[in-house]
Design a protein around this motif. Structure first.
Motif, mmCIF file in Angstrom:
data_model
loop_
_atom_site.group_PDB
_atom_site.id
_atom_site.type_symbol
_atom_site.label_atom_id
_atom_site.label_comp_id
_atom_site.label_asym_id
_atom_site.label_seq_id
_atom_site.Cartn_x
_atom_site.Cartn_y
_atom_site.Cartn_z
ATOM 1 N N SER A 179 15.780 -3.314 -56.494
ATOM 2 C CA SER A 179 15.497 -2.068 -56.506
ATOM 3 C C SER A 179 13.768 -1.654 -56.451
ATOM 4 O O SER A 179 13.220 -0.713 -55.611
ATOM 5 C CB SER A 179 16.123 -1.085 -57.015
ATOM 6 O OG SER A 179 17.596 -1.451 -56.831
ATOM 7 N N ALA A 180 13.121 -1.996 -57.625
ATOM 8 C CA ALA A 180 12.005 -1.761 -57.648
ATOM 9 C C ALA A 180 10.888 -2.215 -56.527
ATOM 10 O O ALA A 180 10.214 -1.591 -56.102
ATOM 11 C CB ALA A 180 11.387 -2.372 -59.082
ATOM 12 N N GLU A 181 11.329 -3.388 -56.167
ATOM 13 C CA GLU A 181 10.460 -4.072 -54.970
ATOM 14 C C GLU A 181 10.932 -3.124 -53.670
ATOM 15 O O GLU A 181 10.009 -2.911 -52.891
ATOM 16 C CB GLU A 181 10.957 -5.292 -54.777
ATOM 17 C CG GLU A 181 10.377 -6.107 -53.640
ATOM 18 C CD GLU A 181 8.720 -6.173 -53.411
ATOM 19 O OE1 GLU A 181 8.490 -7.272 -52.747
ATOM 20 O OE2 GLU A 181 8.119 -5.729 -54.544
ATOM 21 N N ALA A 182 12.213 -2.759 -53.445
ATOM 22 C CA ALA A 182 12.441 -2.067 -52.421
ATOM 23 C C ALA A 182 11.843 -0.864 -52.520
ATOM 24 O O ALA A 182 11.480 -0.186 -51.180
ATOM 25 C CB ALA A 182 13.980 -1.999 -52.046
ATOM 26 N N LEU A 183 11.739 -0.030 -53.333
ATOM 27 C CA LEU A 183 10.857 1.323 -53.610
ATOM 28 C C LEU A 183 9.501 1.082 -53.145
ATOM 29 O O LEU A 183 8.907 1.848 -52.593
ATOM 30 C CB LEU A 183 11.231 1.598 -54.968
ATOM 31 C CG LEU A 183 10.505 3.188 -55.109
ATOM 32 C CD1 LEU A 183 11.391 4.253 -54.316
ATOM 33 C CD2 LEU A 183 10.714 3.419 -56.704
ATOM 34 N N ARG A 184 8.912 -0.157 -53.757
ATOM 35 C CA ARG A 184 7.394 -0.386 -53.415
ATOM 36 C C ARG A 184 7.170 -0.640 -52.079
ATOM 37 O O ARG A 184 6.210 -0.287 -51.630
ATOM 38 C CB ARG A 184 7.059 -1.714 -54.491
ATOM 39 C CG ARG A 184 5.494 -2.104 -54.078
ATOM 40 C CD ARG A 184 5.372 -3.270 -54.926
ATOM 41 N NE ARG A 184 5.586 -4.550 -54.097
ATOM 42 C CZ ARG A 184 4.876 -4.948 -53.139
ATOM 43 N NH1 ARG A 184 3.932 -4.260 -52.584
ATOM 44 N NH2 ARG A 184 5.319 -5.952 -52.284
ATOM 45 N N LEU A 185 8.029 -1.197 -51.234
ATOM 46 C CA LEU A 185 7.901 -1.558 -50.077
ATOM 47 C C LEU A 185 8.303 -0.078 -49.003
ATOM 48 O O LEU A 185 8.371 -0.486 -47.817
ATOM 49 C CB LEU A 185 8.732 -2.819 -49.587
ATOM 50 C CG LEU A 185 8.247 -4.060 -50.220
ATOM 51 C CD1 LEU A 185 9.277 -5.105 -49.954
ATOM 52 C CD2 LEU A 185 6.780 -4.526 -50.100
ATOM 53 N N ASN A 186 8.760 0.788 -49.622
ATOM 54 C CA ASN A 186 9.395 1.902 -48.782
ATOM 55 C C ASN A 186 10.620 1.736 -48.108
ATOM 56 O O ASN A 186 10.853 2.285 -47.019
ATOM 57 C CB ASN A 186 8.125 2.391 -48.044
ATOM 58 C CG ASN A 186 6.968 3.022 -48.719
ATOM 59 O OD1 ASN A 186 7.024 3.743 -49.655
ATOM 60 N ND2 ASN A 186 5.892 2.692 -48.361
ATOM 61 N N PHE A 187 11.249 0.668 -48.347
ATOM 62 C CA PHE A 187 12.619 0.213 -47.865
ATOM 63 C C PHE A 187 13.601 1.424 -48.271
ATOM 64 O O PHE A 187 14.528 1.931 -47.730
ATOM 65 C CB PHE A 187 13.269 -0.921 -48.255
ATOM 66 C CG PHE A 187 12.390 -2.087 -47.543
ATOM 67 C CD1 PHE A 187 11.384 -2.041 -46.630
ATOM 68 C CD2 PHE A 187 12.608 -3.392 -48.041
ATOM 69 C CE1 PHE A 187 10.717 -2.764 -46.130
ATOM 70 C CE2 PHE A 187 11.784 -4.438 -47.556
ATOM 71 C CZ PHE A 187 10.588 -4.058 -46.563
ATOM 72 N N VAL A 188 13.465 1.947 -49.545
ATOM 73 C CA VAL A 188 14.353 3.081 -50.225
ATOM 74 C C VAL A 188 13.512 4.073 -50.591
ATOM 75 O O VAL A 188 12.283 3.898 -51.047
ATOM 76 C CB VAL A 188 15.417 2.431 -51.184
ATOM 77 C CG1 VAL A 188 16.069 1.175 -50.968
ATOM 78 C CG2 VAL A 188 14.589 2.102 -52.629
ATOM 79 N N GLN A 189 14.018 5.426 -50.838
ATOM 80 C CA GLN A 189 13.159 6.361 -51.152
ATOM 81 C C GLN A 189 13.490 6.833 -52.663
ATOM 82 O O GLN A 189 12.587 7.528 -53.100
ATOM 83 C CB GLN A 189 13.529 7.808 -50.331
ATOM 84 C CG GLN A 189 12.787 7.525 -48.932
ATOM 85 C CD GLN A 189 13.308 6.207 -48.299
ATOM 86 O OE1 GLN A 189 14.289 6.247 -47.708
ATOM 87 N NE2 GLN A 189 12.400 5.456 -47.905
ATOM 88 N N LYS A 190 14.505 6.567 -53.149
ATOM 89 C CA LYS A 190 14.654 7.002 -54.540
ATOM 90 C C LYS A 190 15.623 5.769 -55.171
ATOM 91 O O LYS A 190 16.312 5.127 -54.588
ATOM 92 C CB LYS A 190 15.538 7.998 -54.809
ATOM 93 C CG LYS A 190 14.927 9.477 -54.624
ATOM 94 C CD LYS A 190 15.569 10.505 -54.910
ATOM 95 C CE LYS A 190 14.661 11.895 -54.736
ATOM 96 N NZ LYS A 190 15.009 13.097 -55.438
#
Length: 269
Positions: A179-190
């Protein structure tokens, strides 16, 4: 939220909560792997969201420990070989790609993802407008590991959100990321603690539902046009859209509520 017992092929469960439509993926025994009937029901749910004037925002979520492991390949492989979709022409396409013959969603959608979120799971969340991820998410776009290509939007939206190099890193290696990588990549917002993702998605959806519906849809569509067709195309709509919105009953209510210092009561007209 307790999951109703699904049939073996899984199902999509819809629930109305005021102006929200909760859309639940329900095949937890198979990690919510998508079968053709589930695809058809998901398209029907998205179409219901767009067509019902009482509904303002959709919330996509899943029952069980995982969002979805992606496609149930044995059940979907024949359709892929034929180049066919599992849902008929004329409905809203869940991946919102603008495929000829299918409708694009106009109303906003918030997704709550958790646990295993592979392949189609990533593409469904990237097609949503806002994504809340549990901190236990495991993401992988692993089509190349199965000898196929991601055709639900990952090849488009990953590079839009994260740049071509970051997209290639995950598309071409089929690696697993968190999830941290997904957040870094703007795939998720929170990112929230596991178990809180649906509550947070509902909170966001309720905040959207309190706004003027016509303005929400217009704003959403203009922002998407800017991404897909460029800023110039989006700017060309500014004056006509603002004229239409400013002549609406909701715009008048917005002014009244400001003068009277009270929350607005928007009707979507």
């Amino acid at each position: 939220m307790d999951a109703p017992t699904p049939p073996a092929e899984g199902c999509i469960v819809t629930e109305r909560r005021g102006e929200l439509l909760l859309i639940g993926i329900n095949r937890p025994a198979k990690r919510n792997g998508f079968t053709p009937p589930m695809f058809r029901q998901l398209a029907d749910a998205y179409t219901l969201l767009d067509d019902d004037p009482q509904l303002r925002v959709g919330v996509l979520h899943a029952f069980g420990a995982h969002f979805t492991a992606g496609l149930d390949l044995p059940s979907i492989a024949e359709l892929m070989r034929k180049g066919e979709k599992a849902f008929p022409y004329g409905v809203v396409e869940p991946t919102d790609l603008g495929t000829p013959g299918y409708r694009r969603r106009t109303k906003p959608l918030v997704a709550a993802v958790k646990g295993i979120t592979f392949t189609l799971g990533i593409e469904l969340m990237l097609a949503a407008d806002i994504v809340v991820a549990a901190d236990d998410c495991r993401f992988s776009q692993l089509e190349v590991q199965r000898g196929i290509m991601a055709t639900g939007g990952a090849t488009l939206r990953m590079s839009q959100r994260a740049g071509l190099g970051n997209a290639m890193l995950h598309l071409l290696t089929a690696d697993e990321f968190d999830s941290a990588e997904a957040l870094r990549l703007n795939f998720v917002q929170k990112v929230v603690p596991a178990g809180q993702e649906l509550d947070e998605a509902l909170r966001i959806a309720e905040a959207i539902a309190r706004q003027a519906p016509l303005a929400v849809v217009a704003t959403r569509l203009n922002a998407i046009k800017a991404v897909e067709q460029g800023p110039h195309a989006a700017v060309q709509e500014f004056i006509a859209t603002q004229q239409r919105l400013s002549s609406s009953e909701d715009a008048a209510e917005g002014v009244r509520s400001f003068i009277e210092k009270r929350p607005a009561r928007f009707q979507g007209r």
